[in-house]
Scaffold this active site. Structure first.
Site, PDB file in Angstrom:
ATOM      1  N   ASP A   1      30.154 -39.395  49.745  1.00 19.19           N
ATOM      2  CA  ASP A   1      31.491 -38.824  49.824  1.00 19.19           C
ATOM      3  C   ASP A   1      32.051 -38.495  48.443  1.00 19.19           C
ATOM      4  O   ASP A   1      31.579 -38.995  47.411  1.00 19.19           O
ATOM      5  CB  ASP A   1      32.430 -39.796  50.551  1.00 19.19           C
ATOM      6  CG  ASP A   1      33.522 -39.084  51.343  1.00 19.19           C
ATOM      7  OD1 ASP A   1      33.788 -37.901  51.064  1.00 19.19           O
ATOM      8  OD2 ASP A   1      34.098 -39.720  52.245  1.00 19.19           O
TER       9      ASP A   1
ATOM     10  N   ASP B   1      36.832 -33.552  57.963  1.00 13.24           N
ATOM     11  CA  ASP B   1      37.405 -34.828  58.390  1.00 13.24           C
ATOM     12  C   ASP B   1      38.196 -34.676  59.680  1.00 13.24           C
ATOM     13  O   ASP B   1      38.530 -35.665  60.327  1.00 13.24           O
ATOM     14  CB  ASP B   1      38.330 -35.394  57.308  1.00 13.24           C
ATOM     15  CG  ASP B   1      37.575 -36.140  56.219  1.00 13.24           C
ATOM     16  OD1 ASP B   1      36.371 -36.436  56.412  1.00 13.24           O
ATOM     17  OD2 ASP B   1      38.180 -36.435  55.169  1.00 13.24           O
TER      18      ASP B   1
END
Length: 730
Positions: free
Chosen positions: A479, A549
């Site tokens: 990430d 997301d």
């Protein structure tokens, strides 16, 4: 295939041919390099008349004092600054004496089979389907050499282009202010500019605008390719749709700051460029040093956006992704994030893994919160020591217990970041990106590590190597939850500060190259707050990306639809999430959420311990269906079906490699009142073959399904989804 023709005017014409497109390079008798043609495939004939036929224009400078020889009007492959072409240049150099004019002329060329890997950069490669033309240009006064590398992927109908600059001056430095990877000049301007735009939670929405005289551009200066713009753009003819129309497309094999521009000049010609964003960029080349640009992929088709997409997809699966994973079925995973966030213990993790296994998941992923004192997002990034109190023992023992349940284990990491409240930052504050004497701004309570510093890169390589060597981890979610502000380096010298953004990317690519090659059996997924680095540069190292997301099924339609313009289904992670959705608060049926997640690599992002037994049963059935069609979704060709109500209906179809299985999905977002039943027509079937739909007894010919279509039935609720599985009957 590359063919060279030399004519009696002392000109060379290089024909770069794929199965259906041609790019022609012409070496003029005065050693300028022109681009007379890029388009549908043509035979290799002397076409220098295209250049000779360009008429002169008023208020234009003649080149080399030759009457009617006006460089600005002639399509070029790599135009320079400050000579007689006053349009946007492809590069801009500054010399020690303060001059900025460069006069590059053809020096030599080299044609060879099998493209070479670019040093330190992701590269499109093929051992059996690439031929390369290297053009060497030289400025005799300043002793600067530029090598343009054009590769032809004949069977894949694609080209790549990159540029290397070598300072051949024995005493003077060369300063690069701008350096594009690709420039295409087209002698027309009746185009629309299509690109992908959005923000966090709504990435990759398709945008179209008409080209007008002047400059139009997209880009990123965020330190990543970014949520706002994707490093892809295409010029399309005004009526181009999925199946018809001209497309000139480019995609940047890079994950950092970029710019894509289209300039329509006074005479309605178009200059289309792609490269590193020149804002706050600069690079000093000492004598005999070189600079290599990332590469761009160039595609032409006259068969519409669908053909463009399938060309990108096939090229990237065959020639960009890791060979190990390009055609290997990806596991169905369950991720702990939206189930628990930071609030978990060993018991809750094991229970979630067990529920996941029982429902059909194959991989359990432990997301953020497993290390240091990480009980929220304010601390511990950089302190990659497992929190054994929280995990109920060592990380290895947790993994063993999860593996005993018959499910593999994956882990979330964010190696490029550091928390202000961390042992790493207290030990090495100079490792954070910062400007001396100024406050470091936080985003998500974290700083960015300076990957232009080799010591920082070595630190990441070492801790990731230790983590993966000591634990049975089969998947890593990598990430990057913020962009780069306060750009500055404690490592780089003052005169090198403008190099930092690109050196950061080179450092990241070095880190990934080391780790990915050291652990070839680990599946890596790229994430940057969702789709903040959804790009082909990352795809070279990590064969799938967390597309967004935002896990809401309705919002994911536009995101996945847009991403599919460039990126193959096997690269897009798409999860079934909880309701109300954690980003939009919508409440779609479980069937709709599951069908939308079947666009790419299906996973689960919900707390199985809290959902109803009925929903568990539906999910389990959907996972069984997905496993039966997984190879079709992940390896097959995608078709975005047309003829639908814009932005209220989405339909797409995957066709297996052997063309025996067809998976069709349809979603209508809002009910349309007082509307009679409609049909959905399919594409790319064999017209005389017979097909069985959803195991029904009735057989349909391909021509029926393509021209009459499938009945949608009565739709009486919002967010309504239908799926058909169609088998060819032999």
């Amino acid at each position: 295939m590359i063919t060279l023709i030399e004519n009696n005017k002392n000109r060379k014409l290089f024909f770069l041919n794929t199965v259906s497109s041609t790019l022609v390079i012409m070496i003029h008798e005065d050693n300028y390099i022109f681009l007379p043609y890029f388009g549908a495939k043509i035979e290799a004939l002397d076409i220098d008349y295209i250049i000779d036929g360009i008429t002169e224009a008023n208020y234009m400078a003649d080149t080399d004092n030759k009457k009617k020889f006006q460089l600005e009007l002639i399509p070029q492959i790599y135009p320079s600054y400050g000579y007689t072409d006053l349009k946007n240049p492809a590069f801009h150099f500054v010399y020690k004496d303060g001059s900025r004019i460069t006069d590059l002329r053809y020096k030599s060329h080299n044609i060879y089979k099998t493209k070479k890997k670019l040093n330190g950069l992701p590269t499109v490669l093929s051992n059996d389907d690439s031929e390369v033309l290297e053009l060497t240009l030289f400025d005799e006064l300043k002793k600067v050499e530029v090598i343009i590398t054009l590769a032809v992927f004949e069977k894949h109908n694609a080209f790549t282009k990159s540029v290397k600059v070598i300072n051949k001056n024995s005493s003077d430095d060369l300063y690069i202010e701008k350096i594009m990877s690709a420039n295409i000049d087209i002698q027309e301007s009746n185009f629309k500019f299509i690109h992908l735009a959005g923000a966090w939670g709504r990435e990759c929405h398709i945008k179209r605008r008409r080209l007008e005289q002047g400059m139009q551009s997209i880009g990123s200066i965020r330190g990543a390719s970014g949520h706002g713009q994707n490093p892809f753009a295409a010029l399309i003819s005004p009526n181009t749709d999925e199946n018809n129309g001209e497309v000139f497309a480019m995609n940047f094999i890079y994950s950092g700051n970029f710019i894509i521009s289209a300039e329509v000049d006074m005479h309605l010609n178009t200059r289309f460029q792609m490269g590193i964003n020149d804002f706050d960029f600069g690079w000093t080349l000492m004598p005999n040093e070189e600079f290599q640009t990332p590469e761009a992929v160039l595609i032409y088709t006259n068969k519409g956006l669908g053909d463009m997409s399938r060309t990108f997809h096939k090229l990237y699966q065959d020639c960009l992704m890791s060979n190990k994973y390009a055609y290997k079925e990806r596991p169905i995973l369950i991720n702990s994030w939206e189930s628990n966030y930071f609030d978990f213990n060993k018991e809750s993790l094991l229970k979630l893994a067990e529920e996941g296994k029982n429902i059909g998941a194959e991989l359990f992923v432990l997301d953020d919160g497993w290390f240091g004192k990480r009980n929220d997002d304010k601390t511990s990034l950089g302190d990659w020591t497992p929190n054994e109190q929280k995990l109920g023992g060592s990380l290895s023992s947790l993994i063993d217990d999860i593996n005993k349940k018959g499910i593999s284990f994956g882990l979330w990491v964010e190696p490029e970041m550091v928390s202000p409240d961390s042992d790493l930052f207290r030990k090495h504050p100079e490792w954070a990106i910062q400007v001396n004497g100024r406050k470091i701004e936080t985003s998500r309570h974290q700083y960015v590590l300076d990957l232009s510093n080799p010591e920082v890169c070595d630190y990441i390589i070492n801790f990731m190597t230790e983590l993966l060597s000591k634990n049975n981890i089969t998947y890593i979610k990598w990430d990057m939850n913020r962009n780069i502000t306060n750009l500055g380096s404690s490592y780089l010298k003052a005169e090198r500060q403008k190099e930092q953004a690109h050196r950061y990317m080179l450092g990241l690519y070095r880190v990934l190259d080391n780790i990915v090659n050291a652990f070839p059996n680990v599946l890596f997924e790229s994430c940057a707050g969702g789709g903040g680095r959804c790009d082909s540069g990352m795809l070279y190292y990590m064969p799938q990306v967390w597309t967004s997301d935002d896990t809401d099924a309705i919002e994911r339609l536009a995101i996945q639809y847009g991403a599919s313009l460039v990126y193959p289904s096997i690269s897009l992670a798409c999860h079934i999430s909880d309701i109300p959705n954690h980003q939009t608060r919508r409440k779609e049926r479980i069937e709709t959420r599951a069908n939308v997640a079947m666009w790419g690599n299906l996973g689960l992002e919900l707390n199985l311990n809290k959902i109803s037994e009925e929903d568990k049963k539906v999910i389990s059935q959907k996972l069984k269906i997905y496993k039966s069609i997984r190879s079709t979704i992940q390896f097959g060709s995608i078709y975005r079906l047309k003829g639908l109500h814009a932005q209220n209906e989405y339909a797409w179809m995957h066709k297996s490699i052997d063309e025996e299985t067809i998976v069709v999905n349809y979603v209508q977002i809002c009910v349309i009142p007082n509307l009679v039943t409609k049909r959905l027509r399919l594409e790319a079937l064999d017209s005389i073959s017979k097909y069985k739909v959803n195991n029904s007894d009735r057989l349909y010919t391909g021509s029926e399904l393509m021209n009459v279509g499938l009945m949608l039935g009565e739709i009486v609720e919002d967010a309504f989804a239908i799926q058909w599985i169609i088998k060819k009957v032999n």
